[in-house]
Design a protein around this motif. Structure first.
Motif, PDB file in Angstrom:
ATOM      1  N   UNK A 325       0.799  -1.380   0.139  1.00 31.81           N
ATOM      2  CA  UNK A 325       0.049  -0.088  -0.046  1.00 31.81           C
ATOM      3  C   UNK A 325       0.851   1.435   0.104  1.00 31.81           C
ATOM      4  N   UNK A 326       1.794   1.203   0.629  1.00 19.97           N
ATOM      5  CA  UNK A 326       2.740   2.386   0.790  1.00 19.97           C
ATOM      6  C   UNK A 326       3.522   2.494  -0.548  1.00 19.97           C
ATOM      7  N   UNK A 327       3.636   1.549  -1.176  1.00 23.69           N
ATOM      8  CA  UNK A 327       4.333   1.732  -2.621  1.00 23.69           C
ATOM      9  C   UNK A 327       3.552   2.317  -3.476  1.00 23.69           C
ATOM     10  N   UNK A 328       2.170   2.484  -3.450  1.00 31.28           N
ATOM     11  CA  UNK A 328       1.443   2.913  -4.361  1.00 31.28           C
ATOM     12  C   UNK A 328       0.962   4.350  -3.924  1.00 31.28           C
ATOM     13  N   UNK A 329       1.465   4.836  -2.756  1.00 29.30           N
ATOM     14  CA  UNK A 329       1.152   6.318  -2.573  1.00 29.30           C
ATOM     15  C   UNK A 329       1.886   7.212  -3.083  1.00 29.30           C
ATOM     16  N   UNK A 330       1.207   8.420  -3.412  1.00 28.41           N
ATOM     17  CA  UNK A 330       1.730   9.463  -3.916  1.00 28.41           C
ATOM     18  C   UNK A 330       2.984   9.964  -3.150  1.00 28.41           C
ATOM     19  N   UNK A 331       3.903  10.719  -3.411  1.00 28.17           N
ATOM     20  CA  UNK A 331       4.826  11.447  -2.568  1.00 28.17           C
ATOM     21  C   UNK A 331       4.980  12.938  -3.139  1.00 28.17           C
ATOM     22  N   UNK A 332       5.449  13.720  -1.821  1.00 29.32           N
ATOM     23  CA  UNK A 332       5.568  15.070  -2.297  1.00 29.32           C
ATOM     24  C   UNK A 332       6.968  15.404  -2.611  1.00 29.32           C
ATOM     25  N   UNK A 333       7.458  16.541  -2.703  1.00 32.00           N
ATOM     26  CA  UNK A 333       8.605  17.122  -3.340  1.00 32.00           C
ATOM     27  C   UNK A 333       9.965  16.715  -2.472  1.00 32.00           C
ATOM     28  N   UNK A 334       9.687  16.120  -1.196  1.00 38.82           N
ATOM     29  CA  UNK A 334      10.618  15.641  -0.064  1.00 38.82           C
ATOM     30  C   UNK A 334      10.451  14.451  -0.184  1.00 38.82           C
ATOM     31  N   UNK A 335       9.713  13.412  -0.954  1.00 37.03           N
ATOM     32  CA  UNK A 335       9.685  12.030  -1.053  1.00 37.03           C
ATOM     33  C   UNK A 335       8.726  11.624   0.117  1.00 37.03           C
ATOM     34  N   UNK A 336       8.038  12.383   0.955  1.00 40.56           N
ATOM     35  CA  UNK A 336       7.270  11.605   2.045  1.00 40.56           C
ATOM     36  C   UNK A 336       6.054  11.195   1.332  1.00 40.56           C
ATOM     37  N   UNK A 337       5.565  10.081   1.735  1.00 38.82           N
ATOM     38  CA  UNK A 337       3.985   9.552   1.287  1.00 38.82           C
ATOM     39  C   UNK A 337       2.895  10.563   1.512  1.00 38.82           C
ATOM     40  N   UNK A 338       1.950  10.238   0.481  1.00 41.73           N
ATOM     41  CA  UNK A 338       1.026  11.224   0.754  1.00 41.73           C
ATOM     42  C   UNK A 338      -0.282  10.405   0.869  1.00 41.73           C
TER      43      UNK A 338
END
Length: 491
Positions: A325-338
């Motif tokens: 599930x985490x691998x499918x989350x988008x990330x912000x510019x700093x790489x944090x999952x959203x």
């Protein structure tokens, strides 16, 4: 390595939204702007093959997502960009109707159904009537009538359209019609058949004085790729396309679109509560244009956005999810999952609209019964729409009739305007995808209601992070009080 970047359209089924619409394909070394998006967007980062020879990245023009595919040009079938001439004409006609008929707050309406009815007969206009009608319909009359025939004849996986034309035995008309005019029972049966039972009554009452009747029927029933989850009195969307967009007409708007495999996009757009309804619909057109051009991306928001706004709240929290599930989350510019989540209401609306004064109705009415200028014209639409956890259903019957004036007789139609009370005001538009229907806005709705984004609701959401049981109890009590006051629909 190929440089600069080459782009060409291709036909490929999107693995995320299920659409088989045209995609743009990017090959070779990306420009700097695109390389920056690679860093910020997981679909592009995971498809790092943007900078690997022999690999392609496909950008879905329906959901705005990109994914990598192996192979070269020989593996794909190039297709021309979709022709959205008719879609633009109907979108422009919808804007004209909202302004002329003050429909910016109308609960639900199908401008496509009315445009199809008028366009199907428009080619028969002659003389000075042609130029004004061309401006209203947004196309040369012969082209608009041909487009209407193509739309009515074109198969679509979810959308069905039909047209009917009937005249009295002695009525003179240039339009191809069946004679005589069916009775009310037969017209009701025609309505139910062509709306799959969503509407069972023909909107016009026919009498022995009715001279001619034209009608169109539209029905669409797209289903979500993933069922929305019930969240108290609301529905929660955790996937699909969710984003915040800066628009010219309304400033910041929040957008939610569940994924559907049925060739229909159902897009919800919410603007600031103080934004005028006309500006909201202009913003909707901007959002749809971005989606059409592949410029609407999931999990994007403008830079410098405040943490809290009229329709969003950004906070850092701890959740338990699997590695997949985490691998499918988008990330912000700093790489944090959203983790993007939207609350949307389940809603239903039905209306009977008097469209006699709609742009083009008087002109087409004169065309279809030229030898009886004193006949009384009525144009009515019955439309119904439902949005729930499984999908979206909508149907519209639009009918134009002319009644002889000897002896004098008027059919007065009472219009039922439905005012819906939901969590917060937002607009919804259903847009067809694929073939000649590409980009046509089929049904639009303004889902109205009180603005419940108050401090109590926000406090309950914060409390839910530390004490979910207490928050649930307080939330249930608050919602029950709101139902008692009529601020929420009964469950």
């Amino acid at each position: 390595m190929t440089s600069p970047t080459d782009e060409q359209p291709m036909r490929l089924r999107c693995g995320r939204c299920g659409s088989s619409a045209t995609h743009r394909v990017v090959m070779g070394m990306p420009p700097l702007e695109l390389a920056e998006k690679v860093v910020a967007t997981p679909w592009q980062r995971l498809g790092g093959c943007l900078i690997v020879p022999g690999m392609w990245t496909a950008e879905c023009l329906t959901c705005g997502q990109r994914e990598s595919v192996e192979g070269g040009p020989a593996d794909f079938t190039a297709t021309p960009a979709p022709d959205r001439t008719v879609a633009r004409a109907i979108t422009g006609y919808a804007d004209r109707c909202r302004e002329q008929l003050d429909q910016t707050t109308t609960s639900v309406v199908s401008h496509a159904g009315l445009w199809l009815l008028l366009a199907s007969a428009a080619e028969h206009a002659i003389g000075e009537d042609r130029a004004p009608l061309e401006e209203i319909l947004g196309m040369p009359l012969a082209e608009s009538s041909a487009a209407a025939r193509r739309l009515l004849a074109a198969p679509h996986p979810t959308l069905a359209a039909a047209a009917g034309a009937w005249a009295a035995a002695d009525a003179v008309t240039p339009v191809g019609v069946e004679r005589p005019i069916p009775d009310q029972t037969a017209l009701d049966a025609w309505t139910a058949e062509h709306t799959r039972g969503l509407i069972d009554r023909f909107p016009l009452e026919v009498t022995e004085l009715t001279r001619i009747v034209l009608a169109t029927a539209l029905v669409l029933e797209p289903r979500w790729t993933e069922r929305l989850v019930a969240d108290g009195a609301w529905l929660r969307l955790t996937g699909g396309l969710q984003t915040i967009v800066e628009t010219r007409a309304a400033g910041l708007v929040v957008v939610a679109k569940p994924h559907s495999q049925d060739g229909i996009d159902v897009i919800s757009v919410r603007a600031h509560p103080r934004t005028g309804p006309a500006q909201v619909w202009q913003a909707v057109d901007e959002v749809v244009a971005l989606l059409d051009d592949g410029g609407l991306w999931h999990a994007e928001r403008p830079g410098g956005l405040q943490a809290n706004g009229f329709g969003w709240r950004v906070r850092t929290t701890s959740v338990q999810i699997t590695e997949d599930e985490q691998s499918r989350l988008p990330t912000d510019g700093m790489g944090r999952p959203q983790q993007w989540r939207s609350r949307v209401p389940a809603w239903a609306a039905q209306a009977m609209l008097d469209l006699t004064d709609a742009p083009g109705v008087a002109e087409v009415a004169a065309v279809i019964l030229p030898e009886e200028p004193d006949a009384v014209t009525s144009c009515v639409q019955t439309v119904r729409a439902e949005y729930d956890a499984d999908g979206f259903r909508a149907a519209a019957i639009t009918a134009l009739g002319r009644v002889g004036s000897m002896p004098p007789q008027l059919n007065r139609v009472e219009v039922e305007r439905v005012d819906l009370d939901f969590r917060a005001p937002h607009a919804v538009v259903a847009v067809a995808r694929g073939g000649v229907w590409e980009g046509v806005p089929l049904v639009s709705a303004r889902v109205g209601g009180a603005n419940h984004g108050d401090s109590d609701v926000e406090a309950l959401e914060v409390l839910a992070d530390t004490d979910p049981e207490e928050a649930a109890g307080l939330r249930g009590y608050k919602e029950q009080q709101m139902r008692n006051r009529g601020e929420l629909p009964s469950v």
